[in-house]
Enzyme design. Sequence first.
Site, PDB file in Angstrom:
ATOM      1  N   HIS B 197       0.623  -1.317   0.018  1.00 33.86           N
ATOM      2  CA  HIS B 197       0.416  -0.232   0.172  1.00 33.86           C
ATOM      3  C   HIS B 197       1.211   1.526  -0.239  1.00 33.86           C
ATOM      4  O   HIS B 197       2.201   1.170   0.746  1.00 33.86           O
ATOM      5  CB  HIS B 197      -1.369  -0.287   1.311  1.00 33.86           C
ATOM      6  CG  HIS B 197      -1.924   1.073   1.109  1.00 33.86           C
ATOM      7  ND1 HIS B 197      -1.349   2.242   2.011  1.00 33.86           N
ATOM      8  CD2 HIS B 197      -3.779   0.590   0.489  1.00 33.86           C
ATOM      9  CE1 HIS B 197      -3.207   3.012   1.864  1.00 33.86           C
ATOM     10  NE2 HIS B 197      -3.510   2.576   0.959  1.00 33.86           N
ATOM     11  N   SER B 399      -8.039 -15.199  -1.601  1.00 42.13           N
ATOM     12  CA  SER B 399      -8.825 -13.997  -1.949  1.00 42.13           C
ATOM     13  C   SER B 399      -9.699 -14.784  -2.427  1.00 42.13           C
ATOM     14  O   SER B 399     -10.455 -14.862  -2.497  1.00 42.13           O
ATOM     15  CB  SER B 399      -7.103 -13.248  -2.878  1.00 42.13           C
ATOM     16  OG  SER B 399      -8.146 -12.467  -2.593  1.00 42.13           O
TER      17      SER B 399
END
Lengths: 479, 479
Positions: B197, B399
Amino acid sequence: MVGSVGNGLMDLREKEKVEPLPREFDPEEIARPKPPLETEGVGGEEGSGKSREIVLGRNVHTMCFAIKEPEADDEVTGEREAYMASVLARYRRSLIDRTKHHLGYPYNLDFDYGALGQLQHFSINNLGDPFIESNYGVHSRQFEVGVLDWFARLWELEKNEYWGYITNCGTEGNLHGILVGREVFPDGVLYASRESHYSIFKAARMYRMECVKVDTLVSGEIDCTHFKASLLQNMERPAIVNVNIGTTVKGAVDDLDMVIKTLEENGFKDRFYIHCDGALFGLMMPFVKRAPKVTFTKPIGSVSVSGHKFVGCPMPCGVQITRSKHINVLSSNVEYLASRDATIMGSRNGHAPIFLWYTLNRKGYRGFQKEVQKCLRNAHYLKDRLKEAGISVMLNELSSTVVFERPKDEEFVRQWQLACEGNIAHVVVMPNVTIDKLDSFLNELLRHRSCWYQEGNISPPCIAADIGEENCCCALHRR
Amino acid sequence: MVGSVGNGLMDLREKEKVEPLPREFDPEEIARPKPPLETEGVGGEEGSGKSREIVLGRNVHTMCFAIKEPEADDEVTGEREAYMASVLARYRRSLIDRTKHHLGYPYNLDFDYGALGQLQHFSINNLGDPFIESNYGVHSRQFEVGVLDWFARLWELEKNEYWGYITNCGTEGNLHGILVGREVFPDGVLYASRESHYSIFKAARMYRMECVKVDTLVSGEIDCTHFKASLLQNMERPAIVNVNIGTTVKGAVDDLDMVIKTLEENGFKDRFYIHCDGALFGLMMPFVKRAPKVTFTKPIGSVSVSGHKFVGCPMPCGVQITRSKHINVLSSNVEYLASRDATIMGSRNGHAPIFLWYTLNRKGYRGFQKEVQKCLRNAHYLKDRLKEAGISVMLNELSSTVVFERPKDEEFVRQWQLACEGNIAHVVVMPNVTIDKLDSFLNELLRHRSCWYQEGNISPPCIAADIGEENCCCALHRR
């Protein structure tokens, strides 16, 4: 009676007795050794070599509402729902009581956002820059920009010359302002008065900046003589200066014009960046007659103000305004800020801008002016009543923070949620603090005080060092 | 058709065309040159030397609800109230629509906090440390500590060995984790995969840390071979490592065990600090069978997770858990963190902990497990349907982030609030994303797509570089 750092253990009752000072309020306590609490209200600070005892090594789990796994039959019995409802109802009651007895923190608790209840069901997120829409559609940028425009106008910066955003709190504004300053002058030295909010010193540490603590006058204002001396020791490096528009403890307003003059006369012209920390007074000052102006027509770089303080808001928030040219410097020079990733936080609370928008729209400049005047009137009322009663008290001009002798009893302090530092306490007179409330506080204080000091047989402490001889009512300074 | 940096001006329509990618999603875009948008959906990224054009120098004031001064007779006419009510009602309508069409961001929009509406009238502030009460009584620490205990148990850290707090967002958690790492190893080098991120790289810049970007595999996971090579170049300095528990774009989970092994086998034993950025999956992983475990029984230093993502919350928030010994190191060594001023922010939103407490209590571990399983099932459904339709698609094991060919039409992207990077887009299947919603998205996508690619006459782009040859359905890789 306090737990020592060594064993790190203290039981609940002990903890309550030695509860540390509130974090928001307490820049100085952190740094210096302190006497144990028993003597704090009456003795001087100097002379005791004992260092302040902080309980580390272990979290103190005071009362906490534990989360329990639902039982398999919870859906049927409804027990869980009932339990949660009862916790919330009790909690709500305690909030009502705690909201009523509250004088020490500059939070305006007087708001009615009923009309906004309908929005609580949405996950509103203004992620990133207020002026660049993301693909996430559930945002409130149209309110945020409205609020920012209002503040930019208040501080006299043109629409196309400002950049800003709505922060999570005063600290985020300060972190942002100091970061912008550092990026503009990577080699700059940070100057801030000793009575600056602790977030300024936290920023210095986080950002690995050299930081000089400048002395203050008794009023709490920055001492420009010492500021000048400090500057002269770092002639070769630019200056990044935090200017307090209302210090946390004494509500002192640093003399912005004098700070600028000091910089310019000592060879720092065009080599300084000023961040104004206006947490509370940034929004009050513009409405005080004769107050020196915080305005971008002066060479300042950024101003921050809290939204949950004078405006009032269910959760902490703040407003940060800076010059867009500084953000552009950041954006073009700094990889991580390109495309204007210029906020400290990423995801941002989208409800806060709507709360602010709602109040600003309802009250307008005129509404705020009225409230500021009321606060100042009520602050003078409190000061006069305390003085009449022979209690040491100081009220800075332009301020609604009444500083006085610290009550001797911690239970009383807790009951009224006063914020204390060393020998002094303060009441911040906010719009929700009425004369009635002040009267009941005064009556209770006087009643308790006659016990503490045995109706005059024990002498109250001298606090001339904190508030000046002329404001001290101790045996020595009383006239 | 984009405004240039030079003149800095663009009109509203132009802006809409070139709207930058969402900030939350976009760690890499920032750093590298990009082709203009027209070709972005179809061409490769390399080969175009044109740098990405960002509009600076001026705020783009899109639609904004300006704040106007009340007229003198507003109280009588009620015009102002009427105006505000109409703005809010329209805004609420748009939120309903935007909430319905939302697939790209990992926010669970499915919550009902009606029972907490009664608390919106209070200014709830958990200022400072969750475990040290301040004198400000209107707080929600009893809820906050309950939530923290729950997460510490989830990640297997004893009550008396953890410290943590509820943050404002994922970024604050990352800023905190990296800061703790730096204070433990002041001379440490920060390692993070390229697909981390962007807040991680922001932290490095803020904290003046040297940062090494480590390559990733096609899946998006950190490449431990390159990690090892990077470590060997900095043998003399400790390592501070960001481990992604679900990357933003591909939902890839870095192999924590392999990262630890790489560190220990290359001479970094007891000379590393690992922060796990678990923004979304930090809360999902524990409920996925066969998923590698994020736990403090391994030598990690901190874990952060977002509260508004899998749990769902009206405003952004997060949870940060670290070892209390690290906070003690900070508290005793660092002046500004003494007395445990150990949070990044000062004033802290007291409502967020209550929202989290409410949901955790209602759902429990079992409830989350059910929801995680549903999300994974639905993600597989979406992946299978896309594949059947001949659309390039990838879904990492463990995921619920489905990565696929970027839709050619920006209007479509905006309509479904997809998050895009380069040639790929993704849908994050959250608890509020039902099969019905996915079906209506799929139908619309297929309908549009047959226009974009003229029913097969134009070939869709190759995205093998992004998602692997085996997942690519372009003319070359289609089997």
